[in-house]
Design an enzyme around this catalytic site. Sequence first.
Site, PDB file in Angstrom:
ATOM      1  N   GLU A 101      39.888  41.979  33.782  1.00  0.00           N
ATOM      2  CA  GLU A 101      39.622  43.354  33.340  1.00  0.00           C
ATOM      3  C   GLU A 101      39.544  43.437  31.820  1.00  0.00           C
ATOM      4  OE1 GLU A 101      42.416  46.237  34.810  1.00  0.00           O
ATOM      5  OE2 GLU A 101      42.037  45.729  36.910  1.00  0.00           O
TER       6      GLU A 101
ATOM      7  N   ASP B 287      41.272  37.908  41.604  1.00  0.00           N
ATOM      8  CA  ASP B 287      41.461  38.924  40.562  1.00  0.00           C
ATOM      9  C   ASP B 287      42.694  38.546  39.742  1.00  0.00           C
ATOM     10  OD1 ASP B 287      41.025  41.269  39.262  1.00  0.00           O
ATOM     11  OD2 ASP B 287      41.683  42.577  40.901  1.00  0.00           O
TER      12      ASP B 287
ATOM     13  N   LYS C   6      38.233  37.162  38.229  1.00  0.00           N
ATOM     14  CA  LYS C   6      37.845  38.431  37.599  1.00  0.00           C
ATOM     15  C   LYS C   6      38.899  38.809  36.567  1.00  0.00           C
ATOM     16  CE  LYS C   6      38.147  42.637  39.713  1.00  0.00           C
ATOM     17  NZ  LYS C   6      39.069  43.356  38.777  1.00  0.00           N
TER      18      LYS C   6
ATOM     19  N   GLU D 209      33.602  50.236  37.025  1.00  0.00           N
ATOM     20  CA  GLU D 209      34.430  51.120  37.857  1.00  0.00           C
ATOM     21  C   GLU D 209      34.540  52.517  37.257  1.00  0.00           C
ATOM     22  OE1 GLU D 209      38.098  49.477  39.314  1.00  0.00           O
ATOM     23  OE2 GLU D 209      38.826  51.423  40.008  1.00  0.00           O
TER      24      GLU D 209
ATOM     25  N   SER E  44      44.356  44.990  43.927  1.00  0.00           N
ATOM     26  CA  SER E  44      44.572  46.202  44.723  1.00  0.00           C
ATOM     27  C   SER E  44      45.515  45.904  45.890  1.00  0.00           C
ATOM     28  CB  SER E  44      43.241  46.757  45.250  1.00  0.00           C
ATOM     29  OG  SER E  44      42.473  45.719  45.832  1.00  0.00           O
TER      30      SER E  44
HETATM   31  O1  KIV Z   1      41.636  45.035  42.710  1.00  0.00           O
HETATM   32  C1  KIV Z   1      40.554  45.431  43.190  1.00  0.00           C
HETATM   33  O2  KIV Z   1      40.412  45.568  44.404  1.00  0.00           O
HETATM   34  C2  KIV Z   1      39.465  45.716  42.255  1.00  0.00           C
HETATM   35  C3  KIV Z   1      38.229  46.378  42.698  1.00  0.00           C
HETATM   36  C4  KIV Z   1      38.093  47.154  43.857  1.00  0.00           C
HETATM   37  C5  KIV Z   1      37.076  46.300  41.836  1.00  0.00           C
HETATM   38  O3  KIV Z   1      39.584  45.415  41.115  1.00  0.00           O
END
Ligand code: KIV
Length: 281
Positions: free
Chosen positions: A121, A89, A119, A188, A51
């Site tokens: 997806e 992420d 993380k 989400e 994000s």
């Molecule tokens: O990139 C992000 O911030 C996210 C979430 C808010 C779950 O994937």
Amino acid sequence: MPQHNTEKRTIPAIKKMKKRGEKISALTAYDFPTAQLLSNAGIDIILVGDSLGMVVQGRKNTLAVTIDHLVYHTSLVTRAEPISLVVSDMPYGSYHVSIEQTVENALRCVKEGGAEAVKVEGGNKRFPMIEALLDAEIPVMGHLGLTPQSVNSLGGFKVQGKLKQDALQLIDDALELERLGAFSIILESIPMELAKEVTERVSIPTIGIGAGIHCDGQILVFHDLMGYSRGYLPKFVRQYADINRIAGEAITHYIDDIQSQEFPGAEESYQLKKEISELLK
Ligand code: KIV
């Protein structure tokens, strides 16, 4: 004196929270001072989210974020040595090409960034990559429902799992993530009843964002919670502060003080000793 538990949050500690029925708090952070703030407040998980492409880089989606960006921002966050578990992420394209490249990129998050987990997806298409990461001893957080890296194929940031077949697929994916060894799953933008079902069926924690109250924990984007974002905010965001207003007022005040010569004052200036000052005359 902080009121919260100041012990380092590890993966086993996070998993134990679900067993004990303790709710898990998570927020995104992308830099050192924010990581310090979140850690001092007792946030359990810091996600260095892609994000950052939207809230830090000002893009309209997350697709342009690179592994270099993620490694860099993760290293800023871990430099704060937060008590929170730090999760990197994996950005779009960093785990889509090959298993080898996936593991290499995730290893960079751990070795250069200092992340404690990554993380990823998506559901069944990503399972071979997730297995390889777990084989390499890299803990994995799953992410199901609205997966923002699929924004083009989904046709926008839309609520997922509303149709029977999609809801059943999501439950299957969650069960498989648990079986493979993921330590938690982000859910989400899905209906709260579906999130409840998943949360009851899996033994690993579910962390919701737009997935209702029944998840084992909640996550939001720091800038959204703080009122530091521009433009549209999804329905699921609760804004706890108004940084745009507070910071905007402070900056206007600063400009006014410069123009009226209120700033800098004597207390913000350095002074020569009187005898040296005399010599300059
Ligand atoms: O990139 C992000 O911030 C996210 C979430 C808010 C779950 O994937």
